[in-house]
Motif scaffolding. Structure first.
Motif, PDB file in Angstrom:
ATOM      1  N   THR A 195       6.246   9.308  -1.774  1.00 16.38           N
ATOM      2  CA  THR A 195       5.504   9.895  -0.667  1.00 16.38           C
ATOM      3  C   THR A 195       6.093   9.400   0.646  1.00 16.38           C
ATOM      4  O   THR A 195       6.288   8.206   0.838  1.00 16.38           O
ATOM      5  N   ILE A 196       6.372  10.332   1.531  1.00 13.21           N
ATOM      6  CA  ILE A 196       6.859  10.007   2.870  1.00 13.21           C
ATOM      7  C   ILE A 196       5.664  10.127   3.803  1.00 13.21           C
ATOM      8  O   ILE A 196       5.007  11.160   3.848  1.00 13.21           O
ATOM      9  N   ARG A 197       5.390   9.077   4.540  1.00 11.81           N
ATOM     10  CA  ARG A 197       4.268   9.085   5.478  1.00 11.81           C
ATOM     11  C   ARG A 197       4.805   9.202   6.898  1.00 11.81           C
ATOM     12  O   ARG A 197       5.801   8.580   7.240  1.00 11.81           O
ATOM     13  N   VAL A 198       4.100   9.982   7.693  1.00 11.26           N
ATOM     14  CA  VAL A 198       4.485  10.186   9.085  1.00 11.26           C
ATOM     15  C   VAL A 198       3.267   9.946   9.963  1.00 11.26           C
ATOM     16  O   VAL A 198       2.180  10.440   9.673  1.00 11.26           O
ATOM     17  N   PRO A 220       8.989   4.520   1.331  1.00 10.51           N
ATOM     18  CA  PRO A 220       8.716   3.336   0.512  1.00 10.51           C
ATOM     19  C   PRO A 220       9.918   2.393   0.452  1.00 10.51           C
ATOM     20  O   PRO A 220      11.042   2.818   0.237  1.00 10.51           O
ATOM     21  N   GLY A 221       9.656   1.113   0.700  1.00  8.25           N
ATOM     22  CA  GLY A 221      10.698   0.098   0.606  1.00  8.25           C
ATOM     23  C   GLY A 221      11.643   0.024   1.782  1.00  8.25           C
ATOM     24  O   GLY A 221      12.622  -0.726   1.750  1.00  8.25           O
ATOM     25  N   GLU A 222      11.396   0.784   2.842  1.00  6.87           N
ATOM     26  CA  GLU A 222      12.278   0.782   4.014  1.00  6.87           C
ATOM     27  C   GLU A 222      11.474   0.546   5.286  1.00  6.87           C
ATOM     28  O   GLU A 222      10.267   0.761   5.322  1.00  6.87           O
TER      29      GLU A 222
END
Length: 139
Positions: free
Chosen positions: A2-5, A44-46
């Motif tokens: 999942t990419i959150r903005v 995630p993780g970045e």
């Protein structure tokens, strides 16, 4: 993944989620075309990435292929196959009236025989369970 903005504009914040990086970037392009503000993209993780304008966004390669299952030719053929079959599964006989989800299946799979994709003799109606069990076999 999942990419959150998080979008920030004039002291207001809104959060959105996307399934892919490409979709998130596409949404940010649209948002920046009519808004001024800051967008934070979390993967995630970045570490989060901060974008202040449309020009800072990475270039995302877009697919120009047409989705076969959305073409007019497929939809018309699919409907005719369903109507001719009486809307029942060729293997188990269940019908949509009894709650089955029906698929129009390629007997010889499209992945192996793309030339038969719109060949009526290569199509059959299967319920979802029978179709999943069949996979890409032409038995």
């Amino acid at each position: 993944m999942t990419i959150r903005v998080t979008l920030q504009k004039e002291g207001n914040r809104s959060r959105r989620e996307y399934r892919t990086h490409a979709r998130a970037i596409g949404a940010l392009e649209k948002w920046f075309s009519s808004n001024k503000g800051i967008a934070l993209l979390y993967q995630p993780g970045e570490q989060p990435i901060v974008y202040r304008s449309r020009h800072e966004l990475p270039i995302v390669k877009r697919s120009t292929q047409t989705n076969f299952y959305r073409t007019k030719a497929w939809r018309e053929l699919r409907l005719s196959i369903l109507l001719e079959s009486g809307c029942s599964c060729k293997i188990c006989g269940i019908t949509a009236e009894r709650g089955a989800v029906l698929h129009v299946d390629h007997i010889k799979p499209r992945s192996l025989y793309p030339e038969l994709a719109l060949d009526k003799s290569n199509l059959q109606v299967l319920c979802e369970d029978c179709n999943i069990a069949k996979s890409n076999n032409d038995l």
